[in-house]
Design a protein around this motif. Structure first.
Motif, PDB file in Angstrom:
ATOM      1  N   ASP A 155       0.822  -1.218   0.000  1.00  0.00           N
ATOM      2  CA  ASP A 155       0.000   0.000   0.000  1.00  0.00           C
ATOM      3  C   ASP A 155       0.855   1.266   0.000  1.00  0.00           C
ATOM      4  O   ASP A 155       0.341   2.380   0.082  1.00  0.00           O
ATOM      5  CB  ASP A 155      -0.951   0.019   1.195  1.00  0.00           C
ATOM      6  CG  ASP A 155      -0.239  -0.004   2.545  1.00  0.00           C
ATOM      7  OD1 ASP A 155       1.027  -0.048   2.565  1.00  0.00           O
ATOM      8  OD2 ASP A 155      -0.928  -0.002   3.575  1.00  0.00           O
ATOM      9  N   TYR A 213      -7.215  -4.234  11.560  1.00  0.00           N
ATOM     10  CA  TYR A 213      -8.158  -5.296  11.205  1.00  0.00           C
ATOM     11  C   TYR A 213      -8.077  -6.532  12.096  1.00  0.00           C
ATOM     12  O   TYR A 213      -8.905  -7.440  11.957  1.00  0.00           O
ATOM     13  CB  TYR A 213      -7.926  -5.727   9.753  1.00  0.00           C
ATOM     14  CG  TYR A 213      -8.223  -4.650   8.744  1.00  0.00           C
ATOM     15  CD1 TYR A 213      -9.534  -4.284   8.442  1.00  0.00           C
ATOM     16  CD2 TYR A 213      -7.184  -3.992   8.084  1.00  0.00           C
ATOM     17  CE1 TYR A 213      -9.803  -3.302   7.509  1.00  0.00           C
ATOM     18  CE2 TYR A 213      -7.445  -3.002   7.144  1.00  0.00           C
ATOM     19  CZ  TYR A 213      -8.756  -2.666   6.863  1.00  0.00           C
ATOM     20  OH  TYR A 213      -9.032  -1.682   5.936  1.00  0.00           O
ATOM     21  N   GLN A 260      -7.165 -11.191   5.109  1.00  0.00           N
ATOM     22  CA  GLN A 260      -8.176 -11.347   4.073  1.00  0.00           C
ATOM     23  C   GLN A 260      -7.780 -10.538   2.842  1.00  0.00           C
ATOM     24  O   GLN A 260      -7.127  -9.491   2.950  1.00  0.00           O
ATOM     25  CB  GLN A 260      -9.538 -10.905   4.601  1.00  0.00           C
ATOM     26  CG  GLN A 260     -10.066 -11.794   5.715  1.00  0.00           C
ATOM     27  CD  GLN A 260     -11.416 -11.344   6.244  1.00  0.00           C
ATOM     28  OE1 GLN A 260     -12.010 -10.395   5.728  1.00  0.00           O
ATOM     29  NE2 GLN A 260     -11.901 -12.023   7.276  1.00  0.00           N
ATOM     30  N   PRO A 261      -8.136 -11.018   1.653  1.00  0.00           N
ATOM     31  CA  PRO A 261      -7.665 -10.367   0.416  1.00  0.00           C
ATOM     32  C   PRO A 261      -7.919  -8.868   0.364  1.00  0.00           C
ATOM     33  O   PRO A 261      -7.087  -8.106  -0.145  1.00  0.00           O
ATOM     34  CB  PRO A 261      -8.438 -11.111  -0.674  1.00  0.00           C
ATOM     35  CG  PRO A 261      -8.710 -12.457  -0.105  1.00  0.00           C
ATOM     36  CD  PRO A 261      -8.936 -12.226   1.374  1.00  0.00           C
ATOM     37  N   GLN A 262      -9.052  -8.410   0.895  1.00  0.00           N
ATOM     38  CA  GLN A 262      -9.372  -6.986   0.817  1.00  0.00           C
ATOM     39  C   GLN A 262      -8.553  -6.139   1.786  1.00  0.00           C
ATOM     40  O   GLN A 262      -8.522  -4.905   1.669  1.00  0.00           O
ATOM     41  CB  GLN A 262     -10.866  -6.755   1.065  1.00  0.00           C
ATOM     42  CG  GLN A 262     -11.344  -7.085   2.478  1.00  0.00           C
ATOM     43  CD  GLN A 262     -11.763  -8.536   2.653  1.00  0.00           C
ATOM     44  OE1 GLN A 262     -11.314  -9.407   1.908  1.00  0.00           O
ATOM     45  NE2 GLN A 262     -12.642  -8.779   3.619  1.00  0.00           N
ATOM     46  N   ASN A 263      -7.851  -6.794   2.738  1.00  0.00           N
ATOM     47  CA  ASN A 263      -7.117  -6.055   3.768  1.00  0.00           C
ATOM     48  C   ASN A 263      -5.605  -6.208   3.683  1.00  0.00           C
ATOM     49  O   ASN A 263      -4.857  -5.293   4.057  1.00  0.00           O
ATOM     50  CB  ASN A 263      -7.560  -6.519   5.160  1.00  0.00           C
ATOM     51  CG  ASN A 263      -9.048  -6.305   5.409  1.00  0.00           C
ATOM     52  OD1 ASN A 263      -9.656  -5.376   4.878  1.00  0.00           O
ATOM     53  ND2 ASN A 263      -9.645  -7.186   6.209  1.00  0.00           N
ATOM     54  N   GLN A 304      -1.671  -6.493   3.204  1.00  0.00           N
ATOM     55  CA  GLN A 304      -0.586  -5.762   2.555  1.00  0.00           C
ATOM     56  C   GLN A 304       0.685  -6.581   2.749  1.00  0.00           C
ATOM     57  O   GLN A 304       0.908  -7.146   3.831  1.00  0.00           O
ATOM     58  CB  GLN A 304      -0.418  -4.351   3.120  1.00  0.00           C
ATOM     59  CG  GLN A 304      -1.668  -3.501   3.061  1.00  0.00           C
ATOM     60  CD  GLN A 304      -2.165  -3.248   1.647  1.00  0.00           C
ATOM     61  OE1 GLN A 304      -1.392  -3.287   0.686  1.00  0.00           O
ATOM     62  NE2 GLN A 304      -3.469  -2.978   1.503  1.00  0.00           N
ATOM     63  N   ALA A 321      -7.212 -13.473  -4.154  1.00  0.00           N
ATOM     64  CA  ALA A 321      -8.432 -14.236  -3.883  1.00  0.00           C
ATOM     65  C   ALA A 321      -8.064 -15.559  -3.241  1.00  0.00           C
ATOM     66  O   ALA A 321      -6.995 -16.123  -3.503  1.00  0.00           O
ATOM     67  CB  ALA A 321      -9.219 -14.478  -5.174  1.00  0.00           C
TER      68      ALA A 321
END
Length: 543
Positions: free
Chosen positions: A104, A193, A199-202, A204, A213
């Motif tokens: 990120d 988190y 999880q994929p959306q979080n 880094q 995914a």
């Protein structure tokens, strides 16, 4: 980008059909270079602090990099380290970190490392593998709750300077620092988190790839981390990892072009594979041992006579030559050959006796321990669902029952991750397992029998003399004397037999010859960042 690149090992005629198979993916995806890897079992977690399997390491090591990492040959090289210094007494290592960022864009700092070591050793994290880090000062005391995590001997001096203090000199530390238990985690993400940070959306990452995914029991999809410091030298844009519990099915998928590589195949398939796809077959010595472990908390397995009797009865030569059939060697010790700075002279005392003589001695030992027609020895042998293990189980069941008709053995197959979870929690009687060295040093095998190594000491065996010898060796700088002490400790373990060594591993892989950058190595670690396809221009992706 501008260059058309076909992923995988697909023939052009089969590409359209395969695009409709295997979770609906297309193996030709624009300009992306895609690698499809078979990966044995389904991961339980991709959190470096909650993982313990080689199949998890394969994925995690593509996403994260510690102070050191592995080159294509599996040898330790600089990872996040730019340079380091070792104190004269060997008890303090000071690292200067390279400039790098998370995916990120946030800087990777020494504080992320400090946070990570404190997190994995915090007993609240329930890290299964934390005992691997006990050479670090105060690591054990923190992990068992006697000290606060802030007391761990890992300290960030500033953003780019990290100090690791040790309980004793550890000449193998470079190798240990390639292991995922030592990887940094992004503090700013974990604190936001919690356990959902992976999880994929979080998530880094600081390695070559990040998680795109995860489809449980189907595939894990990683994509290129454009902010990786060595991104310009990475060829593969995307990698899919598939659980390949069924070896026969996995072998077919490689031959059919659906998978570019798998990291295991059934030994009995070797002659066929060498005939059909000889350029794909890779067999190489492996830093590992197949073993059975006893739950020594059970009365029947608290007696070394019983443990030795069951070890004696196993026909290792038959297992190696007729079941595994890929060059495995019957194991006369727990530590495999080829370990650095280790004499390797410890040996099972009865190993060379003929198997029929061993079974006679086994019956005598069991009778001495009080077993017989009026008091039969009954137990359940549990084994992993993967690889050749289901084929070995009925063989050893028969071996044990040939001792006497009052030795009664049930066998039970268990899904691999659940099986290892049962071993760690001591919820089994006698179970199979395999240990692959995390780094090339004898201690990485012997720590599995130390009293303090629970839960990795699946057997719960405890021997004060053994613990003392291992501790003394760890504090010995002289390599020859250290090796002698470790041999003496291993001999005690072999005599007591909490683990039954069965065979030394070989690594068995099928690798499409189009794949470049794969080098057979003793630790069987193959990071995707080093791989490419031979038919790409200059062997690398070009813009």
């Amino acid at each position: 980008m501008g260059i058309f690149r076909q992923a995988g090992a697909l023939a052009l005629a089969g590409a359209a059909a395969l695009a409709l198979s295997a979770c609906g993916r297309s193996d030709v995806d624009g300009d992306s270079v895609v690698l499809h890897r078979g990966n044995m079992a389904e991961p339980l977690s991709l959190d470096p602090h909650k993982s313990s399997g080689a199949w998890e390491n394969n994925i995690i090591g593509d996403m994260f990099i510690g102070l050191f990492t592995e080159d294509a040959a599996g040898e330790p090289i600089f990872g996040m380290t730019e340079s380091y210094e070792i104190a004269e007494d060997g008890l303090s290592w000071t690292f200067t970190l390279r400039e790098a960022v998370w995916s990120d864009g946030e800087p990777v700092t020494a504080h992320d490392f400090e946070f990570a070591f404190q997190r994995i050793l915090d007993p609240a994290t329930l890290a299964q593998y934390a005992s691997l880090l006990y050479p670090i000062r105060n690591a054990r005391e923190v992990n068992i709750g006697e000290l606060d995590p802030s007391e761990v001997g890992v300290r960030a001096v500033d953003d780019r300077t990290l100090i690791i203090e040790l309980e004793f000199p550890a000449p193998y530390l470079r190798g240990l620092l390639t292991h995922y238990t030592t990887f940094p985690v992004p503090r700013h993400v974990v604190e936001r988190y919690g356990d959902a940070w992976v999880q994929p959306q979080n998530i880094q990452t600081n390695g070559a790839y990040r998680l795109a995914a995860w489809r449980a029991n189907n595939y894990i999809h990683l994509t290129r981390n454009e902010r990786f410091w060595d991104n310009e030298n990475v060829c593969i844009d995307e990698v899919y990892y598939y659980p390949t519990v069924d070896n026969a099915a996995a072998e077919r998928r490689v031959r059919n072009g659906e998978l570019d590589l798998i990291t295991d195949f059934a030994g009995q398939s070797l002659p066929f594979l060498r005939q059909q796809v000889p350029d794909y077959v890779r067999v190489h010595p492996y830093l590992g041992v197949v073993y059975f472990s006893f739950n020594t908390t059970l009365e029947k397995f608290s007696d070394p006579r019983v443990r030795n009797a069951l070890g004696m009865a196993i026909d290792r030569e038959f297992i190696a030559e007729n079941i595994l059939r890929a060059g495995q060697i019957p194991a006369h010790s727990f530590i495999p050959p080829g370990v650095d700075n280790y004499p390797g002279t410890a040996r099972i005392g009865w190993f060379d006796a003929p198997v029929e003589e061993r079974r006679r001695l086994a019956r005598e030992l069991l009778e001495e321990a009080g077993y017989g027609p009026d008091n039969p020895l009954r137990f359940t042998y549990t084994f992993r669902a993967t690889g050749d293990n289901p084929r070995i189980a009925p063989v050893v069941q028969q071996d044990w029952q040939l001792i006497a008709d009052w030795v009664q053995v049930d066998i039970q197959v268990v899904e691999t991750q659940i099986h290892y979870s049962n071993l760690r929690s001591s919820d089994y009687e006698l179970g199979d397992g395999g240990w692959i060295g995390d780094y090339n040093d004898a201690y990485n095998f012997l720590f599995l029998a130390e009293t303090e190594s629970v839960p990795m000491n699946y057997t719960r065996w405890s021997n004060e003399e053994y613990d003392t010898l291992v501790a003394q060796a760890n504090r010995t700088v002289d390599a020859e004397e250290r090796g002698r002490l470790l041999v003496e400790a291993e001999q005690i373990m072999l005599n007591e037999m909490p683990y039954i060594p069965i065979v030394y591993y070989v690594n068995k892989s099928l690798v499409n010859p189009r794949v470049t950058g794969w080098e057979d190595n003793i630790v069987h670690i193959h990071r995707t960042r080093w791989m490419c396809f031979s038919d790409l221009a200059d062997g690398q992706a070009e813009g």
